[in-house]
Write a protein that holds these residues in place. Structure first.
Motif, mmCIF file in Angstrom:
data_model
loop_
_atom_site.group_PDB
_atom_site.id
_atom_site.type_symbol
_atom_site.label_atom_id
_atom_site.label_comp_id
_atom_site.label_asym_id
_atom_site.label_seq_id
_atom_site.Cartn_x
_atom_site.Cartn_y
_atom_site.Cartn_z
ATOM 1 N N THR A 282 -58.516 23.259 -57.202
ATOM 2 C CA THR A 282 -58.635 22.473 -55.975
ATOM 3 C C THR A 282 -57.296 21.809 -55.679
ATOM 4 O O THR A 282 -56.661 21.245 -56.576
ATOM 5 C CB THR A 282 -59.711 21.379 -56.111
ATOM 6 N N VAL A 283 -56.857 21.902 -54.438
ATOM 7 C CA VAL A 283 -55.638 21.238 -53.993
ATOM 8 C C VAL A 283 -56.046 20.005 -53.190
ATOM 9 O O VAL A 283 -56.704 20.126 -52.158
ATOM 10 C CB VAL A 283 -54.776 22.177 -53.130
ATOM 11 N N PHE A 284 -55.654 18.834 -53.662
ATOM 12 C CA PHE A 284 -56.016 17.590 -53.000
ATOM 13 C C PHE A 284 -54.897 17.132 -52.069
ATOM 14 O O PHE A 284 -53.714 17.311 -52.368
ATOM 15 C CB PHE A 284 -56.291 16.493 -54.030
ATOM 16 N N ALA A 285 -55.289 16.518 -50.961
ATOM 17 C CA ALA A 285 -54.308 16.058 -49.978
ATOM 18 C C ALA A 285 -53.742 14.688 -50.316
ATOM 19 O O ALA A 285 -52.667 14.331 -49.843
ATOM 20 C CB ALA A 285 -54.938 16.011 -48.583
ATOM 21 N N ASN A 286 -54.466 13.911 -51.125
ATOM 22 C CA ASN A 286 -54.006 12.561 -51.455
ATOM 23 C C ASN A 286 -54.723 12.074 -52.706
ATOM 24 O O ASN A 286 -55.620 12.742 -53.239
ATOM 25 C CB ASN A 286 -54.249 11.602 -50.281
ATOM 26 N N VAL A 287 -54.331 10.896 -53.168
ATOM 27 C CA VAL A 287 -54.892 10.339 -54.395
ATOM 28 C C VAL A 287 -56.386 10.064 -54.230
ATOM 29 O O VAL A 287 -57.180 10.257 -55.167
ATOM 30 C CB VAL A 287 -54.148 9.054 -54.794
ATOM 31 N N GLY A 288 -56.786 9.620 -53.051
ATOM 32 C CA GLY A 288 -58.191 9.333 -52.803
ATOM 33 C C GLY A 288 -59.062 10.560 -53.007
ATOM 34 O O GLY A 288 -60.123 10.486 -53.640
ATOM 35 N N GLU A 289 -58.605 11.695 -52.484
ATOM 36 C CA GLU A 289 -59.357 12.938 -52.677
ATOM 37 C C GLU A 289 -59.408 13.324 -54.147
ATOM 38 O O GLU A 289 -60.438 13.785 -54.654
ATOM 39 C CB GLU A 289 -58.719 14.071 -51.871
ATOM 40 N N GLN A 290 -58.291 13.129 -54.844
ATOM 41 C CA GLN A 290 -58.234 13.519 -56.251
ATOM 42 C C GLN A 290 -59.206 12.713 -57.099
ATOM 43 O O GLN A 290 -59.736 13.201 -58.104
ATOM 44 C CB GLN A 290 -56.797 13.359 -56.762
ATOM 45 N N MET A 291 -59.474 11.474 -56.699
ATOM 46 C CA MET A 291 -60.402 10.620 -57.440
ATOM 47 C C MET A 291 -61.862 10.927 -57.120
ATOM 48 O O MET A 291 -62.776 10.431 -57.797
ATOM 49 C CB MET A 291 -60.112 9.153 -57.128
ATOM 50 N N GLY A 292 -62.083 11.772 -56.098
ATOM 51 C CA GLY A 292 -63.433 12.078 -55.651
ATOM 52 C C GLY A 292 -64.370 12.569 -56.738
ATOM 53 O O GLY A 292 -65.484 12.045 -56.894
ATOM 54 N N PRO A 293 -63.984 13.590 -57.533
ATOM 55 C CA PRO A 293 -64.883 14.074 -58.574
ATOM 56 C C PRO A 293 -65.267 13.003 -59.593
ATOM 57 O O PRO A 293 -66.407 12.963 -60.065
ATOM 58 C CB PRO A 293 -64.080 15.208 -59.218
ATOM 59 N N MET A 294 -64.313 12.132 -59.942
ATOM 60 C CA MET A 294 -64.622 11.057 -60.890
ATOM 61 C C MET A 294 -65.607 10.075 -60.297
ATOM 62 O O MET A 294 -66.581 9.653 -60.946
ATOM 63 C CB MET A 294 -63.340 10.322 -61.291
ATOM 64 N N ILE A 295 -65.406 9.720 -59.021
ATOM 65 C CA ILE A 295 -66.307 8.779 -58.363
ATOM 66 C C ILE A 295 -67.702 9.364 -58.222
ATOM 67 O O ILE A 295 -68.714 8.697 -58.448
ATOM 68 C CB ILE A 295 -65.738 8.389 -56.983
ATOM 69 N N GLN A 296 -67.753 10.664 -57.915
ATOM 70 C CA GLN A 296 -69.044 11.340 -57.802
ATOM 71 C C GLN A 296 -69.781 11.318 -59.137
ATOM 72 O O GLN A 296 -70.994 11.094 -59.191
ATOM 73 C CB GLN A 296 -68.847 12.771 -57.312
ATOM 74 N N LEU A 297 -69.059 11.545 -60.230
ATOM 75 C CA LEU A 297 -69.672 11.512 -61.545
ATOM 76 C C LEU A 297 -70.208 10.125 -61.874
ATOM 77 O O LEU A 297 -71.320 9.973 -62.395
ATOM 78 C CB LEU A 297 -68.626 11.945 -62.604
ATOM 79 N N LEU A 298 -69.411 9.089 -61.531
ATOM 80 C CA LEU A 298 -69.788 7.719 -61.873
ATOM 81 C C LEU A 298 -70.966 7.218 -61.056
ATOM 82 O O LEU A 298 -71.687 6.320 -61.487
ATOM 83 C CB LEU A 298 -68.591 6.789 -61.675
ATOM 84 N N THR A 299 -71.145 7.775 -59.871
ATOM 85 C CA THR A 299 -72.192 7.271 -58.975
ATOM 86 C C THR A 299 -73.415 8.176 -58.899
ATOM 87 O O THR A 299 -74.355 7.892 -58.161
ATOM 88 C CB THR A 299 -71.637 7.054 -57.559
#
Length: 300
Positions: A282-299
């Motif tokens: 996956t190619v992310f456009a910014n840091v926020g996108e890159q943190m997405g999978p971690m946030i999804q896991l945590l929530t």
């Protein structure tokens, strides 16, 4: 197809007394840009200084009907960088394009590299690109237009024996470029980077002699010129270029492994294959996108 022109544009090119920078300056001037040719005039290790190389390129541009002025300031210093941009504004009234190309080499194996050898290379490649871009930034913002092209390297992207200083600086420029792209978007300032392979005095010890014509500087400049043009739609990208080939370099992330329970060393060991998987990327456009999978896991 219409010719890409730079009439009315003012370009600053650092390290333009030789090699890639010289070719960039000549090409932009031939297509109508007014060019500030910067070069400290030292050897490839950064020792010495001379106004000659920059002035020689200016004379060549003028002889061919273009407009250019020389600058022999040291872009690794705040005074040299700000003086360079002042030269552009004083001579031509503005600055539109910044091509950060200046660089030096002080190659040593890591065990033999001194602090001075590390710092000197960082100072020119990375700090110099920051200082020149910083000096130009307010001008670009105020006019609502700018193009910045930074010079990274395959050595920075993939590492290279004996070049810990150079590789560090060149990879630093990738993060620098991507950040400028985010911050410049509102003001129509686009920043991109190239990772060139070309026969120059910087690489003559690294590339076979019979590659001199096959990977000439003229195979790199067309990409730089396009990235510096108003028609270029992209920003925050890195492209490898050389020998007639151009390809986009991606900073990508694999699917990884995650668990809601606190990780343990054993969990890392037992899931090492999943952690190292490269399918899919996956190619992310910014840091926020890159943190997405971690946030999804945590929530979840």
């Amino acid at each position: 197809m219409s010719e890409l022109r730079y009439d009315g544009r003012v370009a600053v090119v650092t390290g333009a007394g030789h090699g890639l920078g010289r070719q960039h300056a000549l090409e932009l001037a031939a297509r109508g840009a007014k060019v500030v040719v910067n070069d400290l005039g030292g050897d490839r290790s950064g020792v010495g200084a001379s106004a000659g190389p920059a002035q020689d390129v200016v004379e060549e541009i003028v002889k061919n009907g273009g407009e250019a002025v020389a600058d022999a300031g040291n872009v690794a210093t705040p005074e040299g960088a700000s003086g360079l941009i002042k030269t552009a504004v004083d001579a031509f009234g503005k600055v539109d394009v910044v091509i950060n190309n200046a660089g030096i080499l002080r190659d040593k194996s890591f065990k033999n590299m001194s602090v001075d050898e590390f710092d000197a290379v960082i100072a020119v490649h990375l700090r110099g690109s920051f200082l020149v871009s910083s000096a130009a930034w307010s001008h670009l913002r105020e006019q609502g237009y700018g193009r910045i092209v930074n010079t990274s390297s395959p050595a920075g992207l993939f590492g290279n024996f004996g070049q810990a200083n150079y590789a560090t600086a060149k990879m630093g420029l990738v993060g620098f470029t991507k950040t400028l792209a985010h911050e410049g978007a509102k003001y129509n300032i686009k920043a991109n980077a190239i990772a060139p392979v070309a026969w120059t005095r910087m690489t003559e010890d690294l590339l076979p002699a019979d590659f001199a014509e096959k990977v000439g500087v003229d195979q790199v400049t067309p990409l730089v010129a396009y990235l510096a043009h108003e028609e270029n739609p992209d920003s925050g990208q890195v492209y490898t270029v050389g020998g007639g080939r151009i390809a986009k370099i991606f900073v990508a992330e694999g699917p990884g492994y995650g668990q809601q329970e606190t990780l343990t060393v054993e969990a890392v060991r037992d899931n090492w294959a999943a952690i190292n998987s490269a399918d899919p990327l996956t190619v992310f456009a910014n840091v926020g996108e890159q943190m997405g999978p971690m946030i999804q896991l945590l929530t979840s």
